[in-house]
Design an enzyme around this catalytic site. Structure first.
Site, PDB file in Angstrom:
ATOM      1  N   SER A  15      36.591  56.841  24.566  1.00  0.00           N
ATOM      2  CA  SER A  15      36.694  57.072  26.005  1.00  0.00           C
ATOM      3  C   SER A  15      38.145  57.159  26.483  1.00  0.00           C
ATOM      4  CB  SER A  15      35.974  55.962  26.776  1.00  0.00           C
ATOM      5  OG  SER A  15      36.136  56.141  28.175  1.00  0.00           O
ATOM      6  N   LYS A  73      23.632  55.787  31.383  1.00  0.00           N
ATOM      7  CA  LYS A  73      23.530  56.436  32.695  1.00  0.00           C
ATOM      8  C   LYS A  73      22.089  56.512  33.194  1.00  0.00           C
ATOM      9  CE  LYS A  73      27.485  59.613  32.277  1.00  0.00           C
ATOM     10  NZ  LYS A  73      27.883  61.039  32.411  1.00  0.00           N
ATOM     11  N   ASP A 110      29.750  62.700  38.722  1.00  0.00           N
ATOM     12  CA  ASP A 110      29.993  63.829  37.825  1.00  0.00           C
ATOM     13  C   ASP A 110      29.955  65.148  38.597  1.00  0.00           C
ATOM     14  OD1 ASP A 110      30.344  62.331  35.490  1.00  0.00           O
ATOM     15  OD2 ASP A 110      28.203  62.338  35.028  1.00  0.00           O
ATOM     16  N   GLY A 138      20.904  69.911  29.133  1.00  0.00           N
ATOM     17  CA  GLY A 138      21.004  68.489  28.822  1.00  0.00           C
ATOM     18  C   GLY A 138      21.449  67.677  30.026  1.00  0.00           C
ATOM     19  N   TYR A 228      36.438  69.625  26.879  1.00  0.00           N
ATOM     20  CA  TYR A 228      37.893  69.508  27.009  1.00  0.00           C
ATOM     21  C   TYR A 228      38.566  69.196  25.675  1.00  0.00           C
ATOM     22  CZ  TYR A 228      36.610  64.538  27.612  1.00  0.00           C
ATOM     23  OH  TYR A 228      36.069  63.281  27.452  1.00  0.00           O
TER      24      TYR A 228
END
Length: 286
Positions: A15, A73, A110, A138, A228
């Protein structure tokens, strides 16, 4: 009093959140901390409770909340006391805030991260009544679809390698203007769309290549990828060579963090070029 927050997941060593929030804490000279907690799904609620009770925290510290990674989540939703509308519709909580009475407040930021990243490069008003093509069905696609609807898109084409998964997501989001197309037909509507979004892991370092021909895409269309690593995927490279505005996935990561940071620490942070460079350095990219 030291205000504490962190990110929970399993695994969690990858992370970038501690680096990101740590930059802001230092920049704004806050009495605060943000760290990574390796937490298995079955340990989630006990870990949060222990932090609220200040176990393993300094006496003058207060736990203010956390970010969550997949699959946390989704599984925390039933344990949330106050679930904000966006999180309820998207079906995922990535930001938990501890209220003054110890209640858990669940948010999804998000979709804000995606929207604000988009807004850095283009005027969102251009997308009113526009059409988008979303690759993937997803967890990431859920927030993207919500963001697109909030931005005024009149049609969202959705495609996924597994057709049934795309159809199930479209059914769940039946209040949104979604049309499912087959994966093999993904390039057929390019001439009609104003935004192409890749939400799959295809094209990510160590993953399969994303095969997405762009020949039919109108020149004014914007192409974005939530990946990314690498920063410029093959999709973005191809789109850039064709003259399209391209948006990489790092902006979404940076912008989604703002709301949580402000709620925990009381300071609205800024996403700037220095922050971007600092996180890229942590990713081993320039």
């Amino acid at each position: 009093m030291t205000l504490c927050a962190g990110v929970m997941g399993f695994p969690i060593s990858h992370s970038m959140s501690p680096r990101l929030h740590g930059y802001w804490i230092k920049k704004y000279a806050l009495d605060a901390s943000y760290q990574a907690f390796e937490v298995r799904p079955e340990e989630l609620m006990s870990k949060i409770s222990s932090l609220i009770e200040r176990e393993n925290l300094p006496k003058d510290a207060r736990f203010r909340g956390c970010n969550l990674t997949i699959p946390l989540k989704e599984i925390i939703i039933d344990q949330i006391d106050e679930l904000e509308d966006a999180a309820k519709i998207i079906g995922a909580v990535n930001t938990v805030i501890i209220g003054d009475e110890g209640q858990l407040i669940g948010r999804n930021t998000d979709w804000i991260g995606f929207t604000d990243s988009l807004a850095e490069r283009v005027d969102l008003n251009r997308f009113k009544s526009s059409k988008a093509l979303v690759l993937g069905a997803g967890g990431a696609a859920r927030g993207i679809i919500y963001a697109l609807e909030k931005s005024g898109f009149s049609k969202i084409y959705l495609t996924n390698r597994t057709l049934l998964r795309a159809e199930a997501l479209a059914k769940e989001f039946s209040q949104f203007p979604i049309e499912v197309i087959r994966w093999e037909d993904r390039a057929k509507n390019l001439g009609n769309i104003d935004l192409l979004v890749n939400t799959t892991s295809l094209g990510m370092s160590g993953q399969q290549r994303l095969e997405m021909p762009l020949e039919g895409l109108q020149k004014e269309a914007v192409v974005t990828d939530i990946v990314y690593s690498p920063l410029e995927t093959e999709l973005l490279k191809s789109a850039k060579e064709r003259g399209h505005i391209t948006i990489d996935g790092l902006g979404m990561l940076l912008h989604q963090a703002k709301a949580g940071f402000e709620a925990w620490f009381g300071t609205r942070p800024e996403v700037d070029t220095n922050l971007r460079a600092y996180v890229l350095e942590g990713l081993g990219q320039k």
